[in-house]
Design a protein around this motif. Structure first.
Motif, PDB file in Angstrom:
ATOM      1  N   ASN A 152       0.814  -1.228   0.000  1.00 55.61           N
ATOM      2  CA  ASN A 152       0.000   0.000   0.000  1.00 55.61           C
ATOM      3  C   ASN A 152       0.843   1.272   0.000  1.00 55.61           C
ATOM      4  O   ASN A 152       0.277   2.367  -0.020  1.00 55.61           O
ATOM      5  N   VAL A 154       3.228   4.074  -1.813  1.00 57.92           N
ATOM      6  CA  VAL A 154       3.183   4.658  -3.156  1.00 57.92           C
ATOM      7  C   VAL A 154       4.614   4.982  -3.577  1.00 57.92           C
ATOM      8  O   VAL A 154       5.383   5.542  -2.794  1.00 57.92           O
ATOM      9  N   LYS A 174       0.837   2.656  -6.652  1.00 61.90           N
ATOM     10  CA  LYS A 174       0.542   2.056  -5.357  1.00 61.90           C
ATOM     11  C   LYS A 174       0.930   0.580  -5.375  1.00 61.90           C
ATOM     12  O   LYS A 174       0.565  -0.153  -6.289  1.00 61.90           O
TER      13      LYS A 174
END
Length: 317
Positions: A152, A154, A174
């Motif tokens: 999760n 980025v 992501k």
């Protein structure tokens, strides 16, 4: 005697008339007074009811309905309807973009980490763009990843050439899944072609493809990719589609070797590193002494590994 009786009767009659008159006057006064009191009471009750209604209206105007999360929500995570709770908040202490309905906030994502019972506003959440038709999952095991990377997060994926040129290849991706050294992200068709060009480019020119993680991805803007697709490489890919797989495999093996080296280096204690350096220095000094007694010739390594370097004469000399 008869006169006395008549006078007495007159006095009694006058007294009776006086009593009756006084009773009538008192009764009239009491009736009027009661009406006045009733009217005053009615007016007072009406005033109280009016003031009470006004206070209630003012109280309702000062409180507004808002929504708060019932749990801590990490940045970038989905806010589900089950995560929300309705609360009453003072109207004069909440921002203008406060969410007042559950439907308006459910299904959006947290821009920053949200603590439980935080009033939700439009500036704290965002909504992902519609999924394009050409979006695909792509697993990548050839990208050099930060050690602290997790699912999760980025990232930007960049490519750096030996000349020092460094380009943004893929921006603001992501990490949907992270398994060992393999990451999974989504790419559209243009990004897939650009990535294929970069993989072969890196393979041909010994470049490195690496990832950099964002600090606050929901507050930082998305940069424009700067990597220029190599038309020569694209032509090579069109002629030999298997070259992308070959280049990707080579980059993956290179990264695996580098990761193994870094693990070995990190596992070596400072004392062991010092001993190894000292042994290597002594071994090379002894080799140089022995080499001065040998006939002239080319000294080559025997290719074996050990605690010290071993050399032998080149038979061709």
């Amino acid at each position: 005697m008869p006169r006395l009786r008549q006078k007495t009767k007159q006095m009694l009659l006058s007294g009776l008339v006086g009593v009756v008159t006084a009773s009538v006057v008192f009764a009239g006064y009491t009736f009027v007074r009661e009406r006045q009191v009733h009217a005053e009471r009615k007016t007072l009750v009406q005033d109280y009811e009016t003031k009470l209604a006004s206070l209630r209206e003012q109280a309702q105007q000062r409180m507004v309905q808002g929504w708060v999360p019932t749990r801590d929500i990490p940045a970038g995570n989905l806010i589900a309807a089950s995560d929300l709770k309705r609360v009453e908040l003072p109207a004069n202490s909440v921002p203008a973009d406060l969410f007042t309905s559950q439907e308006a906030v459910a299904g959006k994502y947290a821009k920053v980490a949200l603590r439980s019972m935080t009033p939700l506003t439009e500036t704290l959440v965002y909504e992902e763009a519609p999924v394009p038709d050409d979006l695909r999952w792509r697993e990548m095991a050839f990208v050099q990843l930060p050690q602290v990377l997790k699912a999760n997060d980025v990232i930007d994926i960049r490519i750096q050439f030996p000349t020092g040129h460094d380009y943004i290849l893929l921006s603001k991706k992501k990490v949907a899944n992270l398994s060992s050294d393999t990451i999974t992200v989504t790419l559209d068709e243009a990004e897939i072609l650009s990535l294929s060009s970069a993989i072969v480019d890196a393979y041909l020119h010994k470049a490195s493809i690496y990832a950099l993680a964002y600090v606050e991805p929901n507050l930082q803007s998305k940069p424009v990719p700067t990597y220029p697709v190599n038309e020569g490489v694209m032509e090579l890919i069109r002629k030999d589609p298997n070259i992308v797989e070959k280049a990707e495999r080579a980059l993956k093996l290179s990264n695996m070797a580098r990761s193994g080296l870094e693990r070995d280096l990190s596992a070596m204690s400072p004392q062991r590193a010092s001993e190894f350096a000292r042994q290597t220095t002594v071994s090379r000094s002894q080799t140089e002494v022995r080499g001065s007694d040998q006939p002239a010739g080319n000294i080559v390594s025997d290719g074996r590994s050990g605690d010290r370097d071993q050399f032998e004469l080149d038979p061709a000399s």
